[in-house]
Structures are given as C-alpha cells and as structure tokens.
Scaffold this active site. Sequence first.
Site, PDB file in Angstrom:
ATOM      1  N   CYS A  98       0.852  -1.187   0.000  1.00  0.00           N
ATOM      2  CA  CYS A  98       0.000   0.000   0.000  1.00  0.00           C
ATOM      3  C   CYS A  98       0.887   1.236   0.000  1.00  0.00           C
ATOM      4  O   CYS A  98       1.876   1.298   0.741  1.00  0.00           O
ATOM      5  CB  CYS A  98      -0.904  -0.003   1.229  1.00  0.00           C
ATOM      6  SG  CYS A  98      -1.997   1.434   1.341  1.00  0.00           S
ATOM      7  N   HIS A 111      -8.965  -3.627  -2.662  1.00  0.00           N
ATOM      8  CA  HIS A 111      -8.023  -2.870  -1.831  1.00  0.00           C
ATOM      9  C   HIS A 111      -8.400  -1.394  -1.786  1.00  0.00           C
ATOM     10  O   HIS A 111      -8.467  -0.782  -0.713  1.00  0.00           O
ATOM     11  CB  HIS A 111      -6.604  -3.053  -2.396  1.00  0.00           C
ATOM     12  CG  HIS A 111      -5.543  -2.303  -1.666  1.00  0.00           C
ATOM     13  ND1 HIS A 111      -4.509  -2.936  -1.001  1.00  0.00           N
ATOM     14  CD2 HIS A 111      -5.312  -0.971  -1.508  1.00  0.00           C
ATOM     15  CE1 HIS A 111      -3.712  -2.024  -0.460  1.00  0.00           C
ATOM     16  NE2 HIS A 111      -4.184  -0.825  -0.761  1.00  0.00           N
ATOM     17  N   GLU A 112      -8.661  -0.819  -2.956  1.00  0.00           N
ATOM     18  CA  GLU A 112      -8.964   0.612  -3.000  1.00  0.00           C
ATOM     19  C   GLU A 112     -10.330   0.916  -2.405  1.00  0.00           C
ATOM     20  O   GLU A 112     -10.496   1.932  -1.713  1.00  0.00           O
ATOM     21  CB  GLU A 112      -8.877   1.135  -4.440  1.00  0.00           C
ATOM     22  CG  GLU A 112      -7.498   0.993  -5.075  1.00  0.00           C
ATOM     23  CD  GLU A 112      -6.374   1.576  -4.235  1.00  0.00           C
ATOM     24  OE1 GLU A 112      -6.604   2.589  -3.522  1.00  0.00           O
ATOM     25  OE2 GLU A 112      -5.270   1.026  -4.266  1.00  0.00           O
ATOM     26  N   HIS A 138     -10.239   1.169   1.315  1.00  0.00           N
ATOM     27  CA  HIS A 138      -9.782   2.470   1.815  1.00  0.00           C
ATOM     28  C   HIS A 138     -10.954   3.414   2.072  1.00  0.00           C
ATOM     29  O   HIS A 138     -10.902   4.244   2.985  1.00  0.00           O
ATOM     30  CB  HIS A 138      -8.848   3.125   0.789  1.00  0.00           C
ATOM     31  CG  HIS A 138      -7.412   2.755   0.941  1.00  0.00           C
ATOM     32  ND1 HIS A 138      -6.677   3.018   2.080  1.00  0.00           N
ATOM     33  CD2 HIS A 138      -6.548   2.173   0.064  1.00  0.00           C
ATOM     34  CE1 HIS A 138      -5.433   2.603   1.909  1.00  0.00           C
ATOM     35  NE2 HIS A 138      -5.329   2.083   0.705  1.00  0.00           N
TER      36      HIS A 138
END
Length: 221
Positions: A128, A170-171, A174
């Site tokens: 990351c 993953h994004e 966030h």
Amino acid sequence: MNAADELIASQIRTVMTAAEANNGIAPIVEAGDPILRSETRDFDGQVDDAELAQLAEVMRATMLAAPGVGLAGPQVGIGLSMFVAEDPGSLDPETAKVRERAPMPLRVVLNAGYEPATSENVAFFEGCLSIPGYQAVVARPRSVELTGVNLDGTPIAEVVSGWSARIVAHETDHLDGILFLDKAEMRSLATNTSVAQFWNQPSTQKAAAELGFALPSGMLL
C-alpha cells in the site's frame, strides 16, 4: 452545502494547490493519519465536474509517480468516496497466469462498493502506498462485483476478476477506513526487500510453508 461537504470541497482544493506546487503530484497520506481510518462521503456535487476531473488527473499522476496501481481519496487527504486504478499487468507469463494479472486500463470510480462474486479466495502479497516499505499476504475473492459511478456519471455494476479484483477491493476498502494489514496474514509481513529476496515467486505457496501461515482452502496455484 452542509459542513461535511464544505470540508470535502476544501480538502480537494488544498490537494490541488499542493499538487500545483509539485508538478501535479499530491502528497500521499501515510498510516497513522486518522483520515485513513474514517469512512468517506459519497460524491454528490461537492465540486463541479471540471474540478472533479482535475482531481482525477492529479490522483492518477500521483499514483503513477509513486509508483502504484491504485489510489483512493483518503490517501491524498480527501474524505471522498473516489479511487483511481490502472495496472499494466505482469510482463512475466507465469506470474500473469498464476495471479491472473492482465492489464487494466485507467478507471476512476466514485461511490464504490463491492461484494464477493465467488466463494473462492486467492492469497498473494500486496502492499500500500500509505504503508511504504512493507507487504503482506492477503486473501481476497477471486472475483468481486463492483458497484459505483464512473467519472461521467454512468452507473457501474460489473464483475471484476483476477488481480484487477484485488486492486478494486483494496482501494474500495480504503473508502471504509480499512487498510490491507487489517485483512493480512501477519506472519507473512515482510519488507519489500525481503519479498524480493525470498518470496519472488508467482504464488505464495513457498512463503506460506516457510513462514508458517495458512492459504485459503482449495486455493488454485
């Protein structure tokens, strides 16, 4: 516009000003900053279309300069549900096959969400930009159903598979204040240097055996 939306508009303009002073590259927020642990707000017109497009350009430039394959709003200090992603894929045929890592063209997604589109999980090292220098193995769905809105306002409802699904998950995490380490096999935590030295294989089978962590049951290798 309410106070929360005014804050987001202010954050966007702060980032744009910082980028203008740094050749179009914004500073990346690192772990420990509370914005990375906060849920984002949906885009609902906090800035006009031109400013939003400019932000997307800055986020893409920042992502590529890092370098990385994805970047979410909180990572540049903006509490907005927005991410950019772009992946050239893997040049190594075996890695591309095992990780299902095909090129993914640039995409900008607003108000993103995802759900697993399969019960099958796959586990690979990932890192990351907000946690520089480290990687760990994370099990994620092999395919996800992505929802959201494109930059032009077109609704998104599609299944994304392979490495692109990993990037999307993953994004999108966030945007909910989730970092990849929250889902990682912590026995796999390694520096980038160690990953390159010891675990530079297409799959994570060797790392699991030698570091002592379990891979998803029935995971394809």
